[in-house]
Design a protein around this motif. Structure first.
Motif, PDB file in Angstrom:
ATOM      1  N   ILE A  12      -7.928  -6.242  94.344  1.00 62.13           N
ATOM      2  CA  ILE A  12      -9.210  -5.793  94.885  1.00 62.13           C
ATOM      3  C   ILE A  12     -10.275  -6.025  93.814  1.00 62.13           C
ATOM      4  CG2 ILE A  12     -10.513  -3.844  95.808  1.00 62.13           C
ATOM      5  CD1 ILE A  12      -7.872  -2.543  96.563  1.00 62.13           C
ATOM      6  N   LEU A  13     -11.238  -6.880  94.106  1.00 62.20           N
ATOM      7  CA  LEU A  13     -12.271  -7.198  93.134  1.00 62.20           C
ATOM      8  C   LEU A  13     -13.289  -6.063  93.047  1.00 62.20           C
ATOM      9  CD1 LEU A  13     -12.884 -10.941  94.041  1.00 62.20           C
ATOM     10  CD2 LEU A  13     -11.429 -10.011  92.224  1.00 62.20           C
ATOM     11  N   LYS A  14     -13.817  -5.840  91.848  1.00 58.86           N
ATOM     12  CA  LYS A  14     -14.779  -4.766  91.629  1.00 58.86           C
ATOM     13  C   LYS A  14     -16.048  -5.009  92.449  1.00 58.86           C
ATOM     14  CE  LYS A  14     -16.706  -6.935  87.463  1.00 58.86           C
ATOM     15  NZ  LYS A  14     -16.934  -6.776  86.012  1.00 58.86           N
ATOM     16  N   LYS A  15     -16.681  -3.908  92.897  1.00 58.48           N
ATOM     17  CA  LYS A  15     -17.882  -3.997  93.723  1.00 58.48           C
ATOM     18  C   LYS A  15     -19.164  -3.895  92.900  1.00 58.48           C
ATOM     19  CE  LYS A  15     -15.637  -2.126  97.851  1.00 58.48           C
ATOM     20  NZ  LYS A  15     -15.657  -1.044  98.881  1.00 58.48           N
ATOM     21  N   ASN A  16     -19.095  -3.271  91.734  1.00 63.18           N
ATOM     22  CA  ASN A  16     -20.261  -3.197  90.859  1.00 63.18           C
ATOM     23  C   ASN A  16     -19.806  -3.221  89.412  1.00 63.18           C
ATOM     24  OD1 ASN A  16     -19.850  -0.326  89.940  1.00 63.18           O
ATOM     25  ND2 ASN A  16     -20.088   0.043  92.142  1.00 63.18           N
ATOM     26  N   LYS A  17     -20.743  -3.283  88.489  1.00 63.56           N
ATOM     27  CA  LYS A  17     -20.419  -3.492  87.086  1.00 63.56           C
ATOM     28  C   LYS A  17     -19.656  -2.333  86.457  1.00 63.56           C
ATOM     29  CE  LYS A  17     -24.865  -1.736  85.358  1.00 63.56           C
ATOM     30  NZ  LYS A  17     -26.060  -2.057  84.526  1.00 63.56           N
ATOM     31  N   ASP A  18     -19.739  -1.148  87.058  1.00 62.86           N
ATOM     32  CA  ASP A  18     -19.051   0.010  86.501  1.00 62.86           C
ATOM     33  C   ASP A  18     -17.600   0.117  86.977  1.00 62.86           C
ATOM     34  OD1 ASP A  18     -21.303   0.843  85.081  1.00 62.86           O
ATOM     35  OD2 ASP A  18     -22.122   1.884  86.847  1.00 62.86           O
ATOM     36  N   ASP A  19     -17.250  -0.685  87.978  1.00 59.38           N
ATOM     37  CA  ASP A  19     -15.888  -0.669  88.499  1.00 59.38           C
ATOM     38  C   ASP A  19     -15.003  -1.639  87.722  1.00 59.38           C
ATOM     39  OD1 ASP A  19     -16.485   1.207  90.401  1.00 59.38           O
ATOM     40  OD2 ASP A  19     -16.894  -0.256  91.979  1.00 59.38           O
ATOM     41  N   LYS A  20     -13.710  -1.604  88.036  1.00 61.72           N
ATOM     42  CA  LYS A  20     -12.756  -2.562  87.493  1.00 61.72           C
ATOM     43  C   LYS A  20     -11.970  -3.170  88.654  1.00 61.72           C
ATOM     44  CE  LYS A  20     -11.880  -0.188  83.077  1.00 61.72           C
ATOM     45  NZ  LYS A  20     -10.825   0.451  82.243  1.00 61.72           N
ATOM     46  N   ASP A  21     -11.556  -4.423  88.468  1.00 66.20           N
ATOM     47  CA  ASP A  21     -10.631  -4.988  89.435  1.00 66.20           C
ATOM     48  C   ASP A  21      -9.366  -4.133  89.462  1.00 66.20           C
ATOM     49  OD1 ASP A  21     -12.439  -7.030  89.784  1.00 66.20           O
ATOM     50  OD2 ASP A  21     -11.333  -8.486  88.576  1.00 66.20           O
ATOM     51  N   SER A  22      -8.720  -4.057  90.624  1.00 68.00           N
ATOM     52  CA  SER A  22      -7.536  -3.225  90.748  1.00 68.00           C
ATOM     53  C   SER A  22      -6.533  -3.886  91.681  1.00 68.00           C
ATOM     54  CB  SER A  22      -7.903  -1.837  91.290  1.00 68.00           C
ATOM     55  OG  SER A  22      -6.767  -1.002  91.372  1.00 68.00           O
ATOM     56  N   PHE A  23      -5.316  -3.370  91.679  1.00 63.78           N
ATOM     57  CA  PHE A  23      -4.306  -3.839  92.612  1.00 63.78           C
ATOM     58  C   PHE A  23      -4.397  -3.040  93.910  1.00 63.78           C
ATOM     59  CE2 PHE A  23      -2.285  -4.851  88.455  1.00 63.78           C
ATOM     60  CZ  PHE A  23      -2.255  -6.231  88.620  1.00 63.78           C
ATOM     61  N   SER A  24      -4.036  -3.677  94.997  1.00 64.97           N
ATOM     62  CA  SER A  24      -4.174  -3.076  96.317  1.00 64.97           C
ATOM     63  C   SER A  24      -2.921  -2.304  96.727  1.00 64.97           C
ATOM     64  CB  SER A  24      -4.462  -4.183  97.345  1.00 64.97           C
ATOM     65  OG  SER A  24      -4.394  -3.685  98.660  1.00 64.97           O
ATOM     66  N   ASN A  25      -3.115  -1.316  97.606  1.00 65.42           N
ATOM     67  CA  ASN A  25      -1.993  -0.628  98.234  1.00 65.42           C
ATOM     68  C   ASN A  25      -1.409  -1.427  99.400  1.00 65.42           C
ATOM     69  OD1 ASN A  25      -1.632   1.848  96.781  1.00 65.42           O
ATOM     70  ND2 ASN A  25      -3.531   2.612  97.671  1.00 65.42           N
ATOM     71  N   ASP A  26      -2.097  -2.507  99.789  1.00 71.15           N
ATOM     72  CA  ASP A  26      -1.656  -3.315 100.932  1.00 71.15           C
ATOM     73  C   ASP A  26      -0.278  -3.919 100.675  1.00 71.15           C
ATOM     74  OD1 ASP A  26      -4.072  -2.742 102.044  1.00 71.15           O
ATOM     75  OD2 ASP A  26      -4.961  -4.718 101.690  1.00 71.15           O
ATOM     76  N   GLU A  27       0.416  -4.200 101.768  1.00 69.40           N
ATOM     77  CA  GLU A  27       1.746  -4.804 101.682  1.00 69.40           C
ATOM     78  C   GLU A  27       1.621  -6.327 101.690  1.00 69.40           C
ATOM     79  OE1 GLU A  27       3.776  -2.976 104.968  1.00 69.40           O
ATOM     80  OE2 GLU A  27       2.967  -1.017 104.383  1.00 69.40           O
ATOM     81  N   MET A  28       0.805  -6.832 100.787  1.00 68.11           N
ATOM     82  CA  MET A  28       0.576  -8.262 100.660  1.00 68.11           C
ATOM     83  C   MET A  28       0.784  -8.664  99.213  1.00 68.11           C
ATOM     84  SD  MET A  28      -2.863  -8.759 102.980  1.00 68.11           S
ATOM     85  CE  MET A  28      -2.877 -10.527 102.636  1.00 68.11           C
ATOM     86  N   SER A  29       1.201  -9.906  99.004  1.00 68.38           N
ATOM     87  CA  SER A  29       1.477 -10.346  97.643  1.00 68.38           C
ATOM     88  C   SER A  29       0.731 -11.631  97.325  1.00 68.38           C
ATOM     89  CB  SER A  29       2.981 -10.568  97.451  1.00 68.38           C
ATOM     90  OG  SER A  29       3.438 -11.614  98.297  1.00 68.38           O
ATOM     91  N   ILE A  30       0.560 -11.889  96.030  1.00 67.35           N
ATOM     92  CA  ILE A  30       0.020 -13.142  95.551  1.00 67.35           C
ATOM     93  C   ILE A  30       1.174 -13.915  94.910  1.00 67.35           C
ATOM     94  CG2 ILE A  30      -2.318 -12.247  95.250  1.00 67.35           C
ATOM     95  CD1 ILE A  30      -1.755 -11.824  92.315  1.00 67.35           C
ATOM     96  N   PRO A  31       1.026 -15.227  94.700  1.00 71.45           N
ATOM     97  CA  PRO A  31       2.169 -16.035  94.244  1.00 71.45           C
ATOM     98  C   PRO A  31       2.731 -15.636  92.882  1.00 71.45           C
ATOM     99  CG  PRO A  31       0.444 -17.441  95.144  1.00 71.45           C
ATOM    100  CD  PRO A  31      -0.132 -16.070  95.038  1.00 71.45           C
ATOM    101  N   ASN A  32       1.870 -15.193  91.963  1.00 70.64           N
ATOM    102  CA  ASN A  32       2.325 -14.918  90.601  1.00 70.64           C
ATOM    103  C   ASN A  32       1.960 -13.499  90.173  1.00 70.64           C
ATOM    104  OD1 ASN A  32       3.206 -17.657  90.173  1.00 70.64           O
ATOM    105  ND2 ASN A  32       1.049 -18.204  89.934  1.00 70.64           N
ATOM    106  N   PHE A  33       2.659 -13.025  89.167  1.00 74.89           N
ATOM    107  CA  PHE A  33       2.344 -11.714  88.614  1.00 74.89           C
ATOM    108  C   PHE A  33       1.047 -11.777  87.811  1.00 74.89           C
ATOM    109  CE2 PHE A  33       6.871 -10.706  89.273  1.00 74.89           C
ATOM    110  CZ  PHE A  33       6.750  -9.414  89.743  1.00 74.89           C
ATOM    111  N   ARG A  34       0.190 -10.783  88.002  1.00 75.83           N
ATOM    112  CA  ARG A  34      -0.942 -10.535  87.115  1.00 75.83           C
ATOM    113  C   ARG A  34      -0.618  -9.307  86.271  1.00 75.83           C
ATOM    114  NH1 ARG A  34      -5.944 -12.608  88.498  1.00 75.83           N
ATOM    115  NH2 ARG A  34      -6.617 -11.678  86.515  1.00 75.83           N
ATOM    116  N   ILE A  35      -1.259  -9.194  85.144  1.00 77.89           N
ATOM    117  CA  ILE A  35      -0.895  -8.164  84.183  1.00 77.89           C
ATOM    118  C   ILE A  35      -2.058  -7.208  83.953  1.00 77.89           C
ATOM    119  CG2 ILE A  35      -0.174  -7.740  81.788  1.00 77.89           C
ATOM    120  CD1 ILE A  35       1.113 -10.535  81.882  1.00 77.89           C
ATOM    121  N   ALA A  36      -1.755  -5.928  83.927  1.00 78.02           N
ATOM    122  CA  ALA A  36      -2.748  -4.901  83.611  1.00 78.02           C
ATOM    123  C   ALA A  36      -2.209  -4.035  82.477  1.00 78.02           C
ATOM    124  CB  ALA A  36      -3.053  -4.046  84.830  1.00 78.02           C
TER     125      ALA A  36
END
Length: 376
Positions: A12-36
């Motif tokens: 989930i991409l951030k909506k404003n400068k004070d937010d951070k990108d985050s991982f979703s609760n959705d049951e969907m995946s992307i091809p590779n692992f991202r790291i936090a």
């Protein structure tokens, strides 16, 4: 201490400068692992009212920052920075130039190279029915169990996050099977990154091994994710880079250590020791067997079918009689599927395993034969 999340969840991409990108609760995946990387600097234990609040999610549970993707492949830049910090070269790079696995491996190498005695890494693969918010709560639990525990050798956690369904019963358990298999392919790629990092780092005579251990723990359907990785892992590419592997309530066939399955028989090539925790009263694995895996008893309920050839490497611990004295709700007492959370006896046994205690000398065990024990 360093805690990282490795996730192939949708971002989930951030909506404003004070937010951070985050991982979703959705049951969907992307091809590779991202790291936090998790940040505990301002963490405070939530009140019961906060835990029940609809706002108790995401960063309200635990602050974490998704790392950027590296601009280059390989780990030569990490080598250059580490050598610069030792005064061995004049590289213009700093650790702020690193992203993704480069940053994670750099941080872990730096942390594990200190003289701290309890400085091992635990890789944890969760089971079915987890949202990302559930995963964040699980990370806090694992930190209490292993990092904050003075008897534990663990000081760092790599939490493998994959998009399981959000509901426990009844059908989502089986829907998660496909997701775990797909995520295993991403985990395989990450494993190759790790082995490449080791080759790049230790090919340089100026950088020494940290002499700490890495352990792997998989619960429930997380064992299917591990199985998927092992299926595709070529034997000639396996290095023994894991100390202890702990398989909890494993939802895979009890035949996975047979030659015909050709998956978990690779584990002794990957790790020094494998401990299989078995509970004959695990009702969740009973549902799994009789609903979707007819004639295929589960490893975490029955134990392995053939183990005689591997007795020097593999141990079986029967925890059927362990008491759920920490968590006693219907979920834990009926399911009997989360003993590593609900039983203090099981928790102490796991800590002893991770600490490298000889299997036959771990307290409160009764020896059944040369590789099987019962928690008494």
């Amino acid at each position: 201490m360093a805690v990282f999340i490795l996730s192939n969840r949708k971002i989930i991409l951030k909506k404003n400068k004070d937010d951070k990108d985050s991982f979703s609760n959705d049951e969907m995946s992307i091809p590779n692992f991202r790291i936090a990387k998790c940040n505990f600097d301002n963490f405070k234990e939530p009140t019961k009212a906060q835990e029940k609040s609809k706002n108790y999610q995401g960063r309200a549970i635990l602050d974490c920052k998704i790392l950027g993707e590296p601009n280059k492949t390989g780990y030569q830049e990490v080598v250059d920075i580490l050598k610069k910090e030792k005064g061995l070269n004049d590289s213009e790079l700093t650790s702020s130039n690193l992203s993704g696995t480069q940053k994670m491996f750099y941080d872990l190498y730096k942390e594990m190279s200190t003289t701290k005695s309890q400085n091992d890494v635990l890789i944890f693969i969760h089971g079915f029915a987890y949202t990302f918010d559930d995963e964040l709560k699980a990370i806090l639990t694992l930190k209490k169990l292993y990092i904050d525990n003075k008897d534990s050798p663990i000081n760092h956690i790599l939490f493998i996050s994959w998009p399981a369904s959000s509901s426990i019963f009844p059908l989502t358990y089986f829907d998660d099977r496909a997701a775990s298999i797909n995520s295993g392919n991403s985990l395989l790629r990450l494993f190759y990154f790790y082995t490449q990092f080791l080759k790049d780092i230790f090919a340089d005579k100026d950088l020494k091994p940290c002499n700490q251990h890495i352990h792997l723990m998989a619960h429930s359907m997380g064992n299917r994710l591990l199985q998927s990785m092992l299926y595709s892992l070529k034997t000639e590419n396996i290095s023994r880079v894991i100390d202890q592997v702990v398989l909890l309530s494993a939802d895979v066939s009890f035949r996975v250590f047979e030659e015909a399955e050709d998956s978990f028989i690779k584990l002794p090539l990957l790790a020094n020791r494998i401990s299989i925790y078995v509970n004959k009263k695990d009702n969740i694995l009973g549902i799994s067997q009789f609903s979707k895996n007819i004639l295929s008893p589960r490893l975490g309920k029955m134990g392995p079918s053939q183990i005689s050839k591997l007795y020097e490497t593999v141990s079986i611990i029967d925890v059927t009689g362990s008491e759920n004295n920490l968590l006693t709700s219907a979920k834990y007492n009926f399911g009997n599927h989360w003993n590593y959370l609900s039983s203090s006896e099981v928790q102490k046994d796991i800590v002893a395993v991770l600490g490298g205690t000889d299997q036959s000398l771990i307290a409160n065990r009764k020896v059944l034969n040369n590789n099987s024990y019962i928690l008494a």
